[in-house]
Design an enzyme around this catalytic site. Structure first.
Site, mmCIF file in Angstrom:
data_model
loop_
_atom_site.group_PDB
_atom_site.id
_atom_site.type_symbol
_atom_site.label_atom_id
_atom_site.label_comp_id
_atom_site.label_asym_id
_atom_site.label_seq_id
_atom_site.Cartn_x
_atom_site.Cartn_y
_atom_site.Cartn_z
ATOM 1 N N LYS A 203 9.917 19.801 3.975
ATOM 2 C CA LYS A 203 8.848 20.792 3.809
ATOM 3 C C LYS A 203 8.873 21.389 2.402
ATOM 4 C CE LYS A 203 6.889 20.775 7.960
ATOM 5 N NZ LYS A 203 7.055 21.793 8.997
ATOM 6 N N ARG A 237 13.085 17.942 14.249
ATOM 7 C CA ARG A 237 12.111 16.888 13.952
ATOM 8 C C ARG A 237 12.324 16.457 12.506
ATOM 9 N NH1 ARG A 237 6.814 16.593 11.913
ATOM 10 N NH2 ARG A 237 5.455 15.087 12.989
#
Length: 262
Positions: A203, A237
């Site tokens: 991210k 994840r």
């Protein structure tokens, strides 16, 4: 949870596009690397991404799910559209991973009509707008309140509590400061007893911390996964299954695989 992006525009640089053979090969590698579940998505949800019509999304994900259904690990469908949920579950998925938190009309009903699990995620805005000045008075309290409210609605509709996971939605309508505050306060959400899914892999917040591009954030992603697990995450994840599993294995042997309050 290993990520299979059946999209041509994945932010992480490892999407399989529309290549079914490539999707199967990536899935087999993830399983060999130790993935416990595979998450298949047919619509990019990176900030500013364009929406995909339900028919096109189904065209992308259903063949992948059908091809992976016999590989021996559970499959998750990453979608917020009820019609895609139904098609994916019929094709062999067993978990709905909904970035929209079951807010779309018919989403709760689509899950409740089956025995599938569901992951309810928090997102402020939409993928097109979520990173345009996201604001919170108290990000941890607001995210927690939303997730608990949606979980209650799901249970009221007949989705048993043990079928529900929660995801605070790192990067979805949050600044870097919001994301770090959520990570530090993750145990508060974990203490409500629902299993937590955390997705921090590659991210942008990790890019801001390290100065590295998405394709060079493996070390940061593994560190974020371990920090999440330490604070109560039950599943992470990730794009880099092998590196994450190796780090978890060392933690387990070292005896420090425990949640903390800090």
């Amino acid at each position: 949870m290993g990520i299979i992006n059946a999209t041509p525009d994945s932010f992480s640089g490892d999407g399989v596009g529309f290549d079914l053979a490539r999707a199967v090969a990536q899935a087999e590698k993830f399983i060999a690397d130790g993935a416990d579940m595979l998450d298949i998505g047919g619509e990019s949800t990176r900030p500013g991404s364009d929406p995909v019509a339900a028919d096109e999304e189904m065209r992308r994900v259903v063949p992948v799910i059908e091809a992976l259904a016999g590989l021996g690990v559970p499959l998750s469908i990453d979608t917020w559209k009820p019609e895609v949920m139904r098609a994916a579950l019929a094709a062999g998925a067993t978990l709905v991973n909904d970035i929209n938190g079951l807010r779309a009309p018919g989403a709760i009903e689509a899950v409740a009509a089956t025995d599938a699990g569901v992951c309810i995620m928090h997102m402020q805005g939409t993928p097109q707008t979520m990173q345009i000045e996201p604001r919170y008075a108290d990000v941890c309290a607001e995210v927690t309140d939303f997730l608990l409210q949606q979980a209650r609605l799901a249970e009221d509709a007949g989705i048993a509590r043990e079928r529900i996971m929660l995801d605070p939605g790192f990067g979805f309508g949050k600044t870097s400061d919001h994301n770090l505050t959520l990570l530090k306060g993750l145990k508060v959400l974990a203490d409500y007893g629902y299993p937590l899914l955390v997705g921090l892999s590659r991210k942008s917040v990790l890019g801001r911390l390290t100065g590295r591009p998405a394709t060079d954030r493996v070390a940061a992603s593994v560190a974020a996964a371990l920090a999440s697990i330490a604070r109560g995450a039950h599943m992470v994840r990730v794009h880099d299954v092998a590196a994450t599993r190796d780090a978890i294995a060392v933690w387990q042997v070292a005896g420090i695989f425990e949640r903390t309050d800090t």
